[in-house]
Design an enzyme around this catalytic site. Structure first.
Site, PDB file in Angstrom:
ATOM      1  N   HIS A  33      47.469  50.898  10.566  1.00 38.64           N
ATOM      2  CA  HIS A  33      48.276  51.940  11.194  1.00 38.64           C
ATOM      3  C   HIS A  33      48.163  53.259  10.430  1.00 38.64           C
ATOM      4  O   HIS A  33      47.844  53.297   9.239  1.00 38.64           O
ATOM      5  CB  HIS A  33      49.743  51.522  11.246  1.00 38.64           C
ATOM      6  CG  HIS A  33      50.342  51.305   9.883  1.00 38.64           C
ATOM      7  ND1 HIS A  33      50.760  52.345   9.073  1.00 38.64           N
ATOM      8  CD2 HIS A  33      50.572  50.169   9.181  1.00 38.64           C
ATOM      9  CE1 HIS A  33      51.231  51.868   7.939  1.00 38.64           C
ATOM     10  NE2 HIS A  33      51.131  50.542   7.976  1.00 38.64           N
ATOM     11  N   GLU A  48      53.157  43.009   8.958  1.00 36.56           N
ATOM     12  CA  GLU A  48      52.952  43.134   7.516  1.00 36.56           C
ATOM     13  C   GLU A  48      53.581  41.956   6.787  1.00 36.56           C
ATOM     14  O   GLU A  48      54.486  41.290   7.306  1.00 36.56           O
ATOM     15  CB  GLU A  48      53.558  44.450   7.020  1.00 36.56           C
ATOM     16  CG  GLU A  48      53.371  44.727   5.529  1.00 36.56           C
ATOM     17  CD  GLU A  48      51.912  44.793   5.107  1.00 36.56           C
ATOM     18  OE1 GLU A  48      51.271  43.720   5.111  1.00 36.56           O
ATOM     19  OE2 GLU A  48      51.439  45.881   4.742  1.00 36.56           O
TER      20      GLU A  48
END
Length: 381
Positions: free
Chosen positions: A100, A206
């Site tokens: 990202h 994550e």
């Protein structure tokens, strides 16, 4: 290998790999990308410098007419040939693993320093200026995603790159928006490519710590952002994985990543979109896009035996993955989540060795940390 998540008493979560009569072994097929080479320095490497890192070389699948094709066209023919010529229990897929763009949590960590961030500030939801719980993209993060978008477009126009056959994203806001900026409004229909319709997968989020940036928002929130996107089977309304108390060890994250890969490589049926349309998942999808996080991409690379390759925000790494179904039973394993030390107030100093709290205070290792409050005084970053 399938995983179940069980929450036990306070401060403990276990990931268990269920016993199966077969499993999939993943390996990296080397020799196709510069990122596979030990001589490539991840800290300085720019994926936009040349064809996402695709090495200029000949392939076994090359034919006399191949000289009129671009390197990417020849690579895709090679990828098809690898699958056509492999036994039924072996398959190959090209994964584009994209990190990202910069989020507000990344900016906050840079501002406060990593030790202070890990020991205190990351346990808050934000400061007087912004929020880093499930962090959104900063202006720079948006710019990084736009760079990826322009590069995909340039690669298509000049190299006739094969757009992804399937798209997956972490459920975190920063990953969702990066994927959307990167792939929306590309000439997919004109290229005869698959529609940009990502599937949101918990497995690609994550690594989970006590940091509030690791907690996701609700399924309803994600649907409000992207109403036509799909969700993996069993995706829950609220986040049932992040606890704010315990930390997911790398071994547990690797098993989670492996399960996500199993889901993609294995036989799947359909996903029902929010509008009721059923979208088939084809086993012969050869090019896969995954928009995720630095720690999660590192985990995937460990699972497939790729060398360590740390990505900067917004960067992309392509990896050719070989998957082989092994007809053996793997034992059940359980990996306990752990707790990290933290300070109840901003730490006195920031050192790489651990938390150094104010005065004689001992770092805390139990209970819910700061409680999701925000920094009282606005801090500019």
């Amino acid at each position: 290998m399938k995983l179940t998540v069980s929450a036990a008493t306070l401060g403990f979560v276990a990931l268990t790999a269920a016993t199966s009569n077969q499993y999939i072994n993943y390996t990296t097929v080397q020799g196709y990308f510069e990122q596979d080479l030990e001589s490539t320095d991840p800290s300085t490497y720019d994926y936009t410098s040349h064809n996402f890192g695709l090495i200029d070389r000949s392939y076994d699948s090359d034919k006399p007419a191949s000289k009129n094709l671009t390197q990417w066209e020849r690579f895709h023919a090679e990828l098809q040939a690898l699958n056509d010529n492999s036994p039924k229990h072996v398959s190959y897929k090209l994964f584009f693993l994209g990190r990202h763009g910069e989020g507000y949590h990344n900016a906050a960590e840079s501002y406060f320093g990593t030790p202070a961030w890990n020991c205190y500030y990351s346990l808050l939801t934000g400061n007087g200026t912004t929020t880093w719980f499930d962090a959104d993209l900063t202006t720079e993060g948006i710019n990084q995603a736009e760079i990826a978008h322009r590069y995909w477009l340039a690669q298509y126009k000049t190299q006739h790159i094969h757009f992804p056959d399937a798209y997956y994203s972490s459920p975190m806001t920063r990953a969702l928006k990066t994927a959307n900026i990167t792939f929306s409004n590309l000439p997919l229909a004109g290229a005869g490519a698959a529609t940009f319709l990502p599937e949101v997968k918990e497995g690609f989020r994550e690594g989970m710590s006590m940091h509030t940036c690791d907690e996701r928002r609700s399924k309803s929130y994600i649907e409000s952002l992207f109403p036509t996107w799909t969700f993996e089977k069993g995706f829950t309304e609220e986040d049932e994985l992040w606890t704010g108390v315990t930390v997911e060890p790398s071994g547990a994250q690797d098993e989670r990543s492996r399960a996500a890969l199993d889901d993609i490589f294995g036989e799947k049926k359909v996903t029902k979109r929010p509008d009721g349309v059923c979208v088939p998942h084809k086993k012969n999808d050869l090019v896969i896009s995954v928009t995720a996080h630095s720690g999660e991409i590192s985990s995937i690379l460990r699972v497939i035996g790729h060398q360590t390759f740390k990505l900067s925000t917004g960067a992309v790494i392509p990896v050719l993955i070989r998957a082989e179904e092994i007809a053996e039973e793997e034992p059940t394993t359980t990996i306990a989540w752990t707790q990290s030390a933290y300070c109840a107030a901003p730490p006195a100093t920031s050192t790489a060795s651990g938390c150094v709290c104010q005065g004689s205070a001992t770092p805390i290792t139990s209970g819910y940390p700061v409680g999701g409050t925000t920094v009282a005084t606005p801090t500019p970053f």
